[in-house]
Scaffold this motif. Structure first.
Motif, PDB file in Angstrom:
ATOM      1  N   GLY A  91      34.673 -34.513   3.666  1.00  9.69           N
ATOM      2  CA  GLY A  91      34.618 -34.269   2.230  1.00  9.69           C
ATOM      3  C   GLY A  91      33.263 -34.528   1.610  1.00  9.69           C
ATOM      4  O   GLY A  91      33.107 -34.523   0.388  1.00  9.69           O
ATOM      5  N   ARG A  92      32.253 -34.799   2.471  1.00  4.82           N
ATOM      6  CA  ARG A  92      30.852 -34.902   2.055  1.00  4.82           C
ATOM      7  C   ARG A  92      30.491 -36.211   1.340  1.00  4.82           C
ATOM      8  O   ARG A  92      29.513 -36.833   1.670  1.00  4.82           O
ATOM      9  CB  ARG A  92      30.421 -33.713   1.174  1.00  4.82           C
ATOM     10  CG  ARG A  92      29.941 -32.526   1.968  1.00  4.82           C
ATOM     11  CD  ARG A  92      30.983 -31.563   2.405  1.00  4.82           C
ATOM     12  NE  ARG A  92      31.506 -30.673   1.394  1.00  4.82           N
ATOM     13  CZ  ARG A  92      32.419 -29.759   1.672  1.00  4.82           C
ATOM     14  NH1 ARG A  92      32.863 -29.590   2.901  1.00  4.82           N
ATOM     15  NH2 ARG A  92      32.884 -28.979   0.725  1.00  4.82           N
ATOM     16  N   THR A  94      29.067 -36.915  -1.458  1.00  2.70           N
ATOM     17  CA  THR A  94      27.761 -37.000  -2.114  1.00  2.70           C
ATOM     18  C   THR A  94      27.925 -37.680  -3.478  1.00  2.70           C
ATOM     19  O   THR A  94      28.995 -37.637  -4.092  1.00  2.70           O
ATOM     20  CB  THR A  94      27.157 -35.600  -2.311  1.00  2.70           C
ATOM     21  OG1 THR A  94      28.096 -34.760  -2.975  1.00  2.70           O
ATOM     22  CG2 THR A  94      26.790 -34.979  -0.970  1.00  2.70           C
ATOM     23  N   THR A  96      27.422 -37.401  -6.972  1.00  5.04           N
ATOM     24  CA  THR A  96      27.210 -36.194  -7.773  1.00  5.04           C
ATOM     25  C   THR A  96      26.341 -36.399  -9.004  1.00  5.04           C
ATOM     26  O   THR A  96      25.744 -35.449  -9.509  1.00  5.04           O
ATOM     27  CB  THR A  96      28.564 -35.606  -8.204  1.00  5.04           C
ATOM     28  OG1 THR A  96      29.303 -36.601  -8.924  1.00  5.04           O
ATOM     29  CG2 THR A  96      29.374 -35.167  -6.992  1.00  5.04           C
ATOM     30  N   SER A 143      26.607 -26.177  -4.214  1.00  2.00           N
ATOM     31  CA  SER A 143      27.797 -25.541  -3.638  1.00  2.00           C
ATOM     32  C   SER A 143      28.358 -26.443  -2.542  1.00  2.00           C
ATOM     33  O   SER A 143      27.713 -27.418  -2.109  1.00  2.00           O
ATOM     34  CB  SER A 143      27.425 -24.194  -3.042  1.00  2.00           C
ATOM     35  OG  SER A 143      26.591 -24.371  -1.898  1.00  2.00           O
ATOM     36  N   GLY A 144      29.537 -26.101  -2.049  1.00  2.00           N
ATOM     37  CA  GLY A 144      30.144 -26.893  -0.975  1.00  2.00           C
ATOM     38  C   GLY A 144      29.274 -26.939   0.266  1.00  2.00           C
ATOM     39  O   GLY A 144      29.105 -27.994   0.888  1.00  2.00           O
ATOM     40  N   GLY A 145      28.702 -25.795   0.627  1.00  2.00           N
ATOM     41  CA  GLY A 145      27.831 -25.749   1.794  1.00  2.00           C
ATOM     42  C   GLY A 145      26.580 -26.576   1.608  1.00  2.00           C
ATOM     43  O   GLY A 145      26.138 -27.288   2.519  1.00  2.00           O
ATOM     44  N   GLN A 147      26.308 -29.170  -0.354  1.00  4.29           N
ATOM     45  CA  GLN A 147      26.700 -30.584  -0.321  1.00  4.29           C
ATOM     46  C   GLN A 147      26.888 -31.070   1.113  1.00  4.29           C
ATOM     47  O   GLN A 147      26.567 -32.220   1.433  1.00  4.29           O
ATOM     48  CB  GLN A 147      27.978 -30.805  -1.139  1.00  4.29           C
ATOM     49  CG  GLN A 147      27.748 -30.685  -2.630  1.00  4.29           C
ATOM     50  CD  GLN A 147      28.873 -31.274  -3.456  1.00  4.29           C
ATOM     51  OE1 GLN A 147      29.572 -32.172  -3.020  1.00  4.29           O
ATOM     52  NE2 GLN A 147      29.023 -30.772  -4.667  1.00  4.29           N
ATOM     53  N   GLN A 148      27.378 -30.190   1.993  1.00  4.81           N
ATOM     54  CA  GLN A 148      27.498 -30.582   3.396  1.00  4.81           C
ATOM     55  C   GLN A 148      26.116 -30.780   4.020  1.00  4.81           C
ATOM     56  O   GLN A 148      25.878 -31.717   4.783  1.00  4.81           O
ATOM     57  CB  GLN A 148      28.285 -29.538   4.188  1.00  4.81           C
ATOM     58  CG  GLN A 148      28.548 -29.930   5.632  1.00  4.81           C
ATOM     59  CD  GLN A 148      29.416 -31.169   5.742  1.00  4.81           C
ATOM     60  OE1 GLN A 148      30.595 -31.156   5.439  1.00  4.81           O
ATOM     61  NE2 GLN A 148      28.823 -32.275   6.174  1.00  4.81           N
ATOM     62  N   GLY A 171      36.476 -26.290   4.507  1.00  5.88           N
ATOM     63  CA  GLY A 171      36.358 -25.653   3.202  1.00  5.88           C
ATOM     64  C   GLY A 171      35.141 -24.773   3.012  1.00  5.88           C
ATOM     65  O   GLY A 171      34.869 -24.347   1.887  1.00  5.88           O
ATOM     66  N   LEU A 172      34.411 -24.477   4.086  1.00  8.02           N
ATOM     67  CA  LEU A 172      33.185 -23.691   3.952  1.00  8.02           C
ATOM     68  C   LEU A 172      33.391 -22.254   4.418  1.00  8.02           C
ATOM     69  O   LEU A 172      34.196 -21.982   5.307  1.00  8.02           O
ATOM     70  CB  LEU A 172      32.057 -24.333   4.773  1.00  8.02           C
ATOM     71  CG  LEU A 172      31.692 -25.775   4.427  1.00  8.02           C
ATOM     72  CD1 LEU A 172      30.525 -26.228   5.286  1.00  8.02           C
ATOM     73  CD2 LEU A 172      31.361 -25.915   2.944  1.00  8.02           C
TER      74      LEU A 172
END
Length: 241
Positions: A91-92, A94, A96, A143-145, A147-148, A171-172
């Motif tokens: 779930g990363r 990060t 935010t 974006s999700g990517g 953040q990964q 989720g990517l």
């Protein structure tokens, strides 16, 4: 890649329980320096729990975890990080409200040499040019990517000897997943040992030197990534035949 004679990480009899439920049931496995090893299996098999136990974030019920010859099984999470074992959480996770650069710099909080930290920041930017472009923007706007990428970059800033990754493809979009796995191969070729927990079995086994299959808390198969990818049982259970 030829495996070292002595494993970098050796796990014996690892058990993890949540109340009366035994999530990991006495598993044994080892990771060799310079290799990518993957732990694959269905959702709920105990993969993430295994990683959390290695990181000290979940208490093990039994078993031993040795890293570079030292028993780290009872160490606090920050002590495990200081030994060189760093996890990228599912779930990363990060931060935010901080900028991309601030997130990356936090990854190096245990390191005092500013010169080497600056070089590693440049290295992360070379791996993920998008992070350099967004360095002064808030991590929450990625974006999700992205953040990964940030989560992996932040872990690299800790200068790990062993990188633990929990479901990096979750989720990517497929094209982003390809980019992430390409980068994992690149950092492995630069010498970093990787332990990858992943539900995307095909992608994980494609890049793995060695793989383990976990089912309901037990390791049921172990072989090279290539051999597991071609194993009919693995194909039937995880690759749609």
């Amino acid at each position: 890649m030829t495996a070292a004679a002595t494993p970098l990480l050796q796990v014996n009899g690892l058990k993890v329980s949540y109340g009366h439920i035994e999530a990991v049931k006495g598993i044994d496995f080892e990771l060799h320096e310079g290799q990518i090893t993957t732990l694959v299996g269905a959702n709920g098999a105990g993969k993430s729990t295994t990683l959390l136990a290695l990181s000290g974030l979940t208490k093990k019920a039994a078993g031993s975890v040795r890293f570079a010859g030292e028993d780290i099984g009872a160490l606090a999470p920050h002590k495990i990080v200081s030994r060189g074992v760093v996890q990228v959480a599912e779930g990363r996770a990060t931060l935010t409200t901080l900028t991309v650069r601030e997130n990356l710099e936090l990854g190096a909080y245990t390191r005092k040499d500013r010169g080497s930290r600056a070089r590693d920041l440049d290295y992360v930017y070379s791996l993920f040019p998008r992070l350099k472009e967004r360095a002064d923007g808030l991590a929450g706007n990625l974006s999700g990517g992205e953040q990964q990428m940030l989560a992996i970059g932040r872990a690299l800033m800790a200068k790990p000897r062993l990188l633990l990754l929990d479901e990096p493809s979750m989720g990517l979009a497929p094209i982003i997943v390809q980019d992430i796995f390409r980068t994992l191969r690149e950092i492995n070729k630069a010498g970093l040992t990787i332990f990858l927990v992943e539900q995307n079995v095909r992608q994980a086994l494609k890049i793995a030197d060695r793989g383990y299959v976990l089912e309901t808390g037990k390791i049921v198969m172990a072989d090279s990534g290539r051999a597991l990818l071609g194993n009919p049982k693995v194909q039937d259970a995880y690759l749609g035949g």
